[in-house]
Design a protein around this motif. Structure first.
Motif, PDB file in Angstrom:
ATOM      1  N   ARG A 195       0.838  -1.202   0.000  1.00 18.92           N
ATOM      2  CA  ARG A 195       0.000   0.000   0.000  1.00 18.92           C
ATOM      3  C   ARG A 195       0.874   1.254   0.000  1.00 18.92           C
ATOM      4  O   ARG A 195       1.799   1.372   0.792  1.00 18.92           O
ATOM      5  CB  ARG A 195      -0.932   0.016   1.211  1.00 18.92           C
ATOM      6  N   GLY A 196       0.548   2.159  -0.911  1.00 19.00           N
ATOM      7  CA  GLY A 196       1.319   3.391  -1.044  1.00 19.00           C
ATOM      8  C   GLY A 196       2.534   3.283  -1.940  1.00 19.00           C
ATOM      9  O   GLY A 196       3.148   4.303  -2.286  1.00 19.00           O
ATOM     10  N   LYS A 198       4.801   3.163  -5.137  1.00 15.44           N
ATOM     11  CA  LYS A 198       4.667   3.819  -6.434  1.00 15.44           C
ATOM     12  C   LYS A 198       5.249   2.930  -7.526  1.00 15.44           C
ATOM     13  O   LYS A 198       6.308   2.333  -7.360  1.00 15.44           O
ATOM     14  CB  LYS A 198       5.368   5.173  -6.426  1.00 15.44           C
ATOM     15  N   GLN A 216       0.134   2.845  -6.266  1.00 17.65           N
ATOM     16  CA  GLN A 216      -0.057   3.938  -7.210  1.00 17.65           C
ATOM     17  C   GLN A 216       0.735   3.720  -8.492  1.00 17.65           C
ATOM     18  O   GLN A 216       1.929   3.437  -8.429  1.00 17.65           O
ATOM     19  CB  GLN A 216       0.403   5.264  -6.597  1.00 17.65           C
TER      20      GLN A 216
END
Length: 306
Positions: A195-196, A198, A216
């Motif tokens: 999670r989070g 990139k 992301q």
């Protein structure tokens, strides 16, 4: 010579008639992920053929003449929609001359019509922008929750065309939904360390996967959808990846690998070869195996425990 009105009425009733109870539904899917969902719902009451291979780019499928015959005999055609197949499917449907799979008929299933799509353009679109999809990102099967929505739509249509087997279709749907819920909980737990994080992807294929699991996709190797990367774009992307701390590159196995490998070398990122459709590798023969493989491969590339 004119045809009597009774003859036309008979033809119309024949076309609209449900498939006999003893016959399997003849289902054609544009892509193998949609075909896999059809098998989950239809079970042994359907014969499913997928036109695209899992190793192909679904935007640019080799439209073989044999596809016309398959479509001519289909009770149901399932397509992604949102212009995913716009470059190859419409001429095949036209030449198949099958009234069952025309727009507006129960046998024409367009998955995108039931979904809230990501990345819907808000302004004017022209060819200078690349292969932008005017209705939104069509790679929506990469979210398991969208798989549930599509499965419900297929159940509805299968029940219309094969009403005698409707109880079986509804039972299969319930089993599929329960399995998605259970597996999704496990997948989310596995992906929690990501999670989070990139990432960069080659094409905008993984937006739904990223949204579902909380990482992301900050940029793409293609400067515009469907446009090969230029040297200047690659140089700029190296700087963006360094500035953003991007350590993960997602790409389908059928993409060229020179550019992603160069980016990995320059930035220290790892490349994950992840098929954007079912059947893109020997480990992804069905919808659930596909997600198992995607998650395992991404976690391994990210250096995260699975």
């Amino acid at each position: 010579m004119s045809v009597p009105i009774k003859t036309w009425l008979f033809i119309a009733l024949l076309v609209a008639s449900p498939v006999p109870a003893y016959a399997k539904l003849n289902v054609v899917a544009s892509t193998p992920d949609l075909g896999s969902l059809a098998r989950e719902v239809g079970g042994d009451k359907v014969d499913v053929t997928s036109l695209a291979k899992g190793t192909e780019d679904p935007h640019f499928v080799d439209a073989k003449p044999s596809f016309i015959r398959l479509l001519n005999r289909a009770d149901i055609l399932i397509e992604g929609g949102a212009d995913l197949e716009i470059g190859w499917l419409p001429p095949l449907i036209l030449n198949a001359r099958n009234p069952k799979i025309q727009l507006g008929q129960p046998g024409r299933v367009i998955a995108a019509d039931e979904l809230n799509l990501l990345e819907v353009p808000t302004g004017p679109i022209d060819r200078s922008m690349g292969d932008v999809h005017p209705f939104g990102n069509p790679h929506f099967t990469l979210d398991p929750m969208n798989g549930k929505v599509i499965a419900r739509l297929l159940t509805e249509r299968f029940c219309i065309i094969g009403p005698a087997d409707c109880p079986r279709f509804k039972t299969n749907l319930k089993l599929f939904e329960d399995k998605v819920d259970a597996r999704l909980a496990a997948w989310e737990k596995q992906m929690a360390p990501l999670r989070g994080t990139k990432a960069v992807s080659y094409h905008k294929s993984f937006s739904y996967l990223a949204q579902r699991f909380g990482f992301q996709v900050v940029n793409t190797i293609e400067p515009k959808p469907g446009i090969p990367p230029s040297a200047s774009h690659v140089r700029d992307l190296v700087e963006v990846m360094k500035a953003e701390g991007v350590k993960l590159i997602l790409m389908e196995p059928n993409r060229e690998r020179k550019t992603p490998m160069f980016l990995a070398q320059e930035t220290g990122a790892k490349v994950a070869l992840v098929p954007s459709m079912v059947g893109g590798s020997k480990e992804t023969e069905n919808y659930f195996a596909w997600f198992d493989y995607l998650i395992k491969t991404i976690l391994e590339a990210s250096g995260k425990p699975s």
